[in-house]
Design an enzyme around this catalytic site. Structure first.
Site, PDB file in Angstrom:
ATOM      1  CB  SER A 154      45.698  67.104  69.803  1.00 33.75           C
ATOM      2  OG  SER A 154      46.802  66.455  70.327  1.00 33.75           O
ATOM      3  NE  ARG A 225      56.274  72.469  71.297  1.00 37.65           N
ATOM      4  CZ  ARG A 225      54.981  72.287  71.142  1.00 37.65           C
ATOM      5  NH1 ARG A 225      54.351  71.375  71.860  1.00 37.65           N
ATOM      6  NH2 ARG A 225      54.295  72.990  70.285  1.00 37.65           N
ATOM      7  CG  ASP A 327      48.073  61.869  64.049  1.00 41.93           C
ATOM      8  OD1 ASP A 327      49.042  61.636  64.790  1.00 41.93           O
ATOM      9  OD2 ASP A 327      47.040  62.451  64.443  1.00 41.93           O
ATOM     10  CG  HIS A 360      49.283  64.993  66.310  1.00 39.41           C
ATOM     11  ND1 HIS A 360      48.000  64.499  66.364  1.00 39.41           N
ATOM     12  CD2 HIS A 360      49.394  65.875  67.342  1.00 39.41           C
ATOM     13  CE1 HIS A 360      47.363  65.053  67.378  1.00 39.41           C
ATOM     14  NE2 HIS A 360      48.191  65.893  67.986  1.00 39.41           N
ATOM     15  CG  ASP A 361      51.517  69.847  64.953  1.00 37.99           C
ATOM     16  OD1 ASP A 361      50.566  69.727  65.758  1.00 37.99           O
ATOM     17  OD2 ASP A 361      52.629  70.286  65.279  1.00 37.99           O
TER      18      ASP A 361
HETATM   19  C1  LIG Z   1      46.394  73.954  69.788  1.00 36.36           C
HETATM   20  C2  LIG Z   1      47.526  74.206  69.338  1.00 36.36           C
HETATM   21  O1  LIG Z   1      47.361  73.998  68.393  1.00 36.36           O
HETATM   22  S1  LIG Z   1      48.966  74.619  69.904  1.00 36.36           S
HETATM   23  C3  LIG Z   1      49.590  75.863  68.982  1.00 36.36           C
HETATM   24  C4  LIG Z   1      50.030  75.494  67.659  1.00 36.36           C
HETATM   25  N1  LIG Z   1      51.077  74.603  67.744  1.00 36.36           N
HETATM   26  C5  LIG Z   1      52.291  75.027  67.919  1.00 36.36           C
HETATM   27  O2  LIG Z   1      52.604  76.190  68.011  1.00 36.36           O
HETATM   28  C6  LIG Z   1      53.246  73.946  67.983  1.00 36.36           C
HETATM   29  C7  LIG Z   1      54.587  74.426  67.580  1.00 36.36           C
HETATM   30  N2  LIG Z   1      54.596  74.839  66.228  1.00 36.36           N
HETATM   31  C8  LIG Z   1      54.551  73.990  65.229  1.00 36.36           C
HETATM   32  O3  LIG Z   1      54.546  72.794  65.419  1.00 36.36           O
HETATM   33  C9  LIG Z   1      54.468  74.557  63.882  1.00 36.36           C
HETATM   34  O4  LIG Z   1      54.936  75.863  63.919  1.00 36.36           O
HETATM   35  C10 LIG Z   1      53.074  74.583  63.333  1.00 36.36           C
HETATM   36  C11 LIG Z   1      52.506  73.186  63.382  1.00 36.36           C
HETATM   37  C12 LIG Z   1      52.137  75.474  64.120  1.00 36.36           C
HETATM   38  C13 LIG Z   1      53.179  75.152  61.948  1.00 36.36           C
HETATM   39  O5  LIG Z   1      53.930  74.303  61.168  1.00 36.36           O
HETATM   40  P1  LIG Z   1      54.505  74.787  59.771  1.00 36.36           P
HETATM   41  O6  LIG Z   1      53.672  75.881  59.231  1.00 36.36           O
HETATM   42  O7  LIG Z   1      54.680  73.568  58.974  1.00 36.36           O
HETATM   43  O8  LIG Z   1      55.840  75.467  60.201  1.00 36.36           O
HETATM   44  P2  LIG Z   1      57.258  74.753  60.368  1.00 36.36           P
HETATM   45  O9  LIG Z   1      57.104  73.603  61.281  1.00 36.36           O
HETATM   46  O10 LIG Z   1      57.827  74.508  59.022  1.00 36.36           O
HETATM   47  O11 LIG Z   1      58.117  75.891  61.050  1.00 36.36           O
HETATM   48  C14 LIG Z   1      57.998  76.192  62.400  1.00 36.36           C
HETATM   49  C15 LIG Z   1      59.147  77.137  62.743  1.00 36.36           C
HETATM   50  O12 LIG Z   1      60.385  76.439  62.560  1.00 36.36           O
HETATM   51  C16 LIG Z   1      61.263  77.242  61.759  1.00 36.36           C
HETATM   52  N3  LIG Z   1      62.110  76.347  60.988  1.00 36.36           N
HETATM   53  C17 LIG Z   1      61.773  75.610  59.923  1.00 36.36           C
HETATM   54  N4  LIG Z   1      62.825  74.900  59.499  1.00 36.36           N
HETATM   55  C18 LIG Z   1      63.861  75.193  60.308  1.00 36.36           C
HETATM   56  C19 LIG Z   1      65.224  74.768  60.387  1.00 36.36           C
HETATM   57  N5  LIG Z   1      65.732  73.878  59.543  1.00 36.36           N
HETATM   58  N6  LIG Z   1      65.991  75.285  61.366  1.00 36.36           N
HETATM   59  C20 LIG Z   1      65.486  76.178  62.248  1.00 36.36           C
HETATM   60  N7  LIG Z   1      64.210  76.612  62.217  1.00 36.36           N
HETATM   61  C21 LIG Z   1      63.409  76.124  61.258  1.00 36.36           C
HETATM   62  C22 LIG Z   1      60.338  78.040  60.900  1.00 36.36           C
HETATM   63  O13 LIG Z   1      61.012  79.183  60.396  1.00 36.36           O
HETATM   64  C23 LIG Z   1      59.237  78.381  61.855  1.00 36.36           C
HETATM   65  O14 LIG Z   1      59.637  79.458  62.635  1.00 36.36           O
HETATM   66  P3  LIG Z   1      58.580  80.511  63.241  1.00 36.36           P
HETATM   67  O15 LIG Z   1      57.678  79.704  64.157  1.00 36.36           O
HETATM   68  O16 LIG Z   1      59.412  81.506  63.967  1.00 36.36           O
HETATM   69  O17 LIG Z   1      57.825  81.080  62.082  1.00 36.36           O
HETATM   70  N1  LIG Z   2      51.372  70.826  68.367  1.00 41.72           N
HETATM   71  C1  LIG Z   2      50.149  70.957  69.080  1.00 41.72           C
HETATM   72  C2  LIG Z   2      49.388  69.698  69.137  1.00 41.72           C
HETATM   73  C3  LIG Z   2      49.871  68.724  70.171  1.00 41.72           C
HETATM   74  O1  LIG Z   2      48.948  67.727  70.343  1.00 41.72           O
HETATM   75  C4  LIG Z   2      50.398  71.541  70.440  1.00 41.72           C
HETATM   76  O2  LIG Z   2      51.532  71.872  70.736  1.00 41.72           O
HETATM   77  O3  LIG Z   2      49.468  71.734  71.184  1.00 41.72           O
END
Ligand SMILES: CC(=O)SCCNC(=O)CCNC(=O)[C@H](O)C(C)(C)COP(=O)(O)OP(=O)(O)OC[C@H]1O[C@@H](n2cnc3c(N)ncnc32)[C@H](O)[C@@H]1OP(=O)(O)O
Ligand SMILES: N[C@@H](CCO)C(=O)O
Length: 416
Positions: A154, A225, A327, A360-361
């Site tokens: 990203s 967000r 993506d 994208h993720d």
């Molecule tokens: C460099 C970097 O990468 S930044 C750090 C990583 N990125 C992030 O943290 C961005 C925010 N997080 C996310 O986008 C996602 O959690 C990811 C991409 C890390 C993981 O995605 P997935 O494994 O597919 O998880 P998903 O998107 O299904 O669930 C995320 C959360 O939403 C919750 N959720 C899922 N569906 C629902 C719903 N219908 N209603 C409410 N909550 C929900 C899950 O329980 C989970 O909760 P948790 O974080 O407390 O465990």
């Molecule tokens: N979901 C990731 C990727 C964004 O580009 C983040 O929050 O950093």
């Protein structure tokens, strides 16, 4: 364990300087003089890339102090970085640095400035180029000269590309994952809306909201967000995860009651956005969000050169562009254009396309797709076994087939 190192006075590209730039970082594995891999985090990531034990001995040396920082509970690439994983910390010395402007221990708006008060918006505006220069400064302190590789996803991929442009002799291999030479107009517009959500929250208060007795602009940050999450998913993944389903309860999160809404369902997708938006506000800083999205929006690989190809022409190493079909934040086509520009600049390049509907993720949640090409690129460059250029005959489904005038890429042509 995170360490924080002070790297002294730092002049940002905007022309402003601060007396002492502090950089929070983690290292994994042992440095053997030639095996350093810099991993660049994405927008809201941190230095905490893996749960593998951090290797830095910060006691008894003159490097950064070991500190506990309020970081992400989850190591963001734990399935990719660690012992025996694609970026194998038994083989490579992995360094990940929290970028200046962020909020996980490096200097930035929420960190204390010279008067021991949070900088807020007095902190200088940052650019991706500032991140690269700051990382170079830290690596010098760690005794790392030439890097074996820089890997980033990203906006971290932009950071990786910036290494190839800015320090072309300092890195052997660059892996630019789910990224592009610059953001497209649609994504610029969504980032602008996200920032406006923050700056129109009355609690933002011009960026001056720090202190236990002050409200933070949580509503604005949460709204930003929500927009982000829509960008990180795809139509297919949203449809698969949530469809049009009702969440099965009356709920508006903490949002204002909407009398009309009482008649209609609160949908799973809203519940998802609300949940993730709310949890985000507990781990990220609103000013940092403004700073880092500005840096991403501003990044342009060609800046200072006539074209992307010219920007990359001095790079002596190899490039892997890794993109994902679902993506739309950073598209396959943008990676294709990047790869073509790199080849025009005579950089040995592979464009590996992953067929995925994750959006994208995908680069975060599909370690099984990301790991093998990364592992083999680090080991053998663009000729690595699992690296599939989309123009190879045996490229991924949906690839374009071999280009008419391009020879196959062989590792032997590009010795490490
Ligand atoms: C460099 C970097 O990468 S930044 C750090 C990583 N990125 C992030 O943290 C961005 C925010 N997080 C996310 O986008 C996602 O959690 C990811 C991409 C890390 C993981 O995605 P997935 O494994 O597919 O998880 P998903 O998107 O299904 O669930 C995320 C959360 O939403 C919750 N959720 C899922 N569906 C629902 C719903 N219908 N209603 C409410 N909550 C929900 C899950 O329980 C989970 O909760 P948790 O974080 O407390 O465990
Ligand atoms: N979901 C990731 C990727 C964004 O580009 C983040 O929050 O950093």
């Amino acid at each position: 364990m995170t360490a924080v190192e002070s790297v002294g006075e730092f002049r940002f590209e905007c022309g402003e300087s601060i007396e002492n730039l502090r950089l929070a970082y983690e290292t994994y594995g042992e440095f053997d003089g030639d095996n350093a891999v810099l991993v660049c985090h994405a927008l809201t990531g941190s230095q905490h890339v893996s749960n593998a034990p951090s290797s830095a001995d910060h006691d008894g040396d003159d490097l950064g102090d070991a500190v506990e920082t309020a970081g992400q509970a989850r190591a963001w690439w734990n399935d990719v970085v660690g012992p025996g994983k694609a970026i194998d910390t038994t083989e490579y010395y992995v360094v990940c640095v929290n970028v200046p402007g962020s909020c996980y221990g490096s200097s930035g708006p929420p960190a204390d400035g010279p008067d021991d008060e949070p900088w807020g918006t007095e902190f200088p505006p940052v650019t991706v180029g500032d991140w690269t220069r700051a990382q170079r400064r830290l690596l010098d302190r760690l005794g790392v000269g030439r890097l074996h590789a820089v890997v980033g996803g990203s906006v971290g991929g932009m950071n990786a590309l910036d290494w190839a442009k800015r320090f072309p002799d300092d890195v052997r291999r660059v892996a630019a994952v789910a990224t592009a030479s610059r953001l497209d107009t649609q994504c610029l517009s969504l980032d602008a809306i996200a920032r406006r959500a923050i700056t129109t929250d009355p609690d933002w208060n011009g960026g001056d909201y720090y202190g236990d007795d002050r409200p933070s602009p949580a509503d604005g940050l949460a709204q930003a967000r929500r927009i982000g999450h829509v960008m990180y998913l795809s139509k297919a993944s949203m449809g698969r995860k949530f469809g049009r389903r009702a969440a099965g309860r009356d709920a508006f999160g903490d949002g204002p009651d909407d009398p009309t809404g009482r008649f209609f369902p609160y949908r799973e997708v809203e519940s998802y956005l609300d949940y993730n938006a709310d949890s985000f506000t507990t781990r990220f800083d609103a000013n940092s969000y403004l700073y880092l999205t500005r840096a991403m929006d501003e990044y342009d690989l060609a800046a200072g050169y006539g074209s992307d190809a010219e920007a990359l022409a001095a790079f002596e190493g190899e490039l892997l562009a890794l993109s994902f079909t679902g993506d739309w934040h950073f598209t396959v086509e943008q990676s294709r254009v990047l790869a073509a520009a790199a080849r025009d600049g005579d950089v040995p390049t592979a464009h590996h396309v992953v067929d995925s509907d994750h959006g994208h993720d995908a680069f975060l949640v599909e370690p099984e797709s990301v790991g093998p090409p990364l592992r083999d690129f680090l080991a053998d460059g663009v000729g690595g076994r699992a690296v599939r250029d989309e123009d190879d005959d045996d490229g991924p489904p949906g690839g374009r087939g071999r280009g008419p005038d391009r020879a196959p890429v062989h590792a032997s042509l590009f010795p490490g």
